[in-house]
Design a protein around this motif. Structure first.
Motif, PDB file in Angstrom:
ATOM      1  N   THR A  41      51.960  46.786  66.487  1.00  0.00           N
ATOM      2  CA  THR A  41      52.350  47.653  68.251  1.00  0.00           C
ATOM      3  C   THR A  41      50.789  47.876  68.078  1.00  0.00           C
ATOM      4  N   GLY A  42      49.723  48.048  67.268  1.00  0.00           N
ATOM      5  CA  GLY A  42      48.367  48.083  68.191  1.00  0.00           C
ATOM      6  C   GLY A  42      48.243  46.726  68.937  1.00  0.00           C
TER       7      GLY A  42
ATOM      8  N   ASN B  72      49.718  47.019  72.668  1.00  0.00           N
ATOM      9  CA  ASN B  72      48.679  47.907  72.804  1.00  0.00           C
ATOM     10  C   ASN B  72      48.240  47.400  73.745  1.00  0.00           C
TER      11      ASN B  72
ATOM     12  N   ASN C 164      42.982  54.781  76.939  1.00  0.00           N
ATOM     13  CA  ASN C 164      43.208  53.755  75.780  1.00  0.00           C
ATOM     14  C   ASN C 164      41.878  53.385  75.288  1.00  0.00           C
TER      15      ASN C 164
ATOM     16  N   PHE D 296      43.351  49.259  71.391  1.00  0.00           N
ATOM     17  CA  PHE D 296      44.424  49.134  70.099  1.00  0.00           C
ATOM     18  C   PHE D 296      45.179  51.276  69.326  1.00  0.00           C
ATOM     19  N   PHE D 297      45.701  51.681  70.524  1.00  0.00           N
ATOM     20  CA  PHE D 297      46.382  52.554  70.326  1.00  0.00           C
ATOM     21  C   PHE D 297      46.230  53.296  71.764  1.00  0.00           C
TER      22      PHE D 297
END
Length: 286
Positions: free
Chosen positions: A71-72, A75, A108, A116-117
């Motif tokens: 997920t990171g 993103n 972000n 990454f988030f």
């Protein structure tokens, strides 16, 4: 052009295609495909490459990489590519979209720890993705014939121009690669990670494509309608949709995307065409 390998690899057919399948409901197959003979050969090449190289690598990647890390990484690449959308929004005379994406990028890349988030999504700041193909369309450039490009996947004679323009002029990774020299090609590491992550995100959707009666037609029409929805911000005019569907019935106005139902409709339509061709009946528009 150092960025070109990533633009090629990251848009290989299954990556571009199955992502698009989830974007909206899809019109029944079209019959206006003058380059179909070439396109089918290109599609077969892309699928063979995916079967023997990309998918096995993606499967291995998902087995060794924890979900939060995946997920990171996803993103990060979504954020690092935002300048492409920002630049094209300005070229399309959409400053509000450019400002929105700029806000996402700044939040972000700072609060989100280098991207990454994704705190911008939690703050309800929408993502306004666009590209140079959409820019050309808004300038009135006709799309031309559908084109299945080797390695790149589904496109049109107009939209294929997004790859050299966005990839070279607006992509921050391209700028980084052009201005940093490495002896062992380390600058390609982000490229490799990017397309592996993209392919890994699509593994669960593979079954829909494999089950299609005519996967090529399914891919072609999925891409065409999703592209049309993107061009009109998800609300294409009724007459445009009618031309796309060539007078055929469709569940395209249904916002609840059901891949299983869509696949069933596509199989029924293709089976009907096969029966008509076998009986010698002119198919025309069903």
């Amino acid at each position: 052009m150092p960025s070109l390998p990533r633009r090629l690899l990251s848009h290989i057919l299954p990556l571009a295609t199955v992502t698009l399948l989830a974007g909206c409901a899809i019109a029944p197959p079209r019959t206006d495909d003058p380059l179909e003979k070439f396109n089918r050969k290109s599609y077969a090449f892309n699928m063979a490459l995916d079967t023997h190289v990309l998918r096995p690598v993606a499967v291995g990647y998902t087995k060794v990489t924890p979900k939060p890390v995946q997920t990171g990484i996803s993103n990060f690449f979504t954020n690092i590519k935002l300048p492409i959308s920002i630049a094209n929004s300005m070229l399309q005379a959409r400053p509000s979209d450019a400002i929105t994406d700029t806000g996402r990028l700044l939040i972000n890349m700072t609060v989100g720890l280098a991207g990454f988030f994704d705190p911008a999504t939690h703050m309800k700041i929408p993502l306004k993705e666009t590209d140079f193909g959409i820019t050309l369309a808004r300038w009135g450039v006709p799309e031309g014939d559908f084109l299945m490009v080797p390695l790149l996947g589904p496109s049109t004679m107009r939209d294929v121009l997004q790859y050299p323009v966005d990839g070279y002029l607006f992509d921050p990774l391209s700028y980084f690669e052009r201005n940093h020299k490495f002896h062992w090609g380390q600058y390609y590491i982000p490229e490799v990670v990017y397309f592996i992550q993209m392919r890994a995100q699509l593994l669960d959707a593979d079954s829909f494509l494999k089950s299609a009666y005519d996967p090529y037609a399914f891919v072609r029409d999925a891409w065409r309608q999703t592209r049309l929805n993107k061009l009109y911000d998800g609300n294409p005019p009724a007459d445009v949709m009618l031309r796309l569907q060539q007078g055929q019935g469709s569940n395209s106005q249904n916002n609840n995307f059901d891949p299983a139902e869509l696949l069933k409709e596509q199989q029924q339509w293709e089976q009907k065409q096969k029966q008509q061709n076998n009986s010698g009946t002119p198919s025309g528009n069903p």
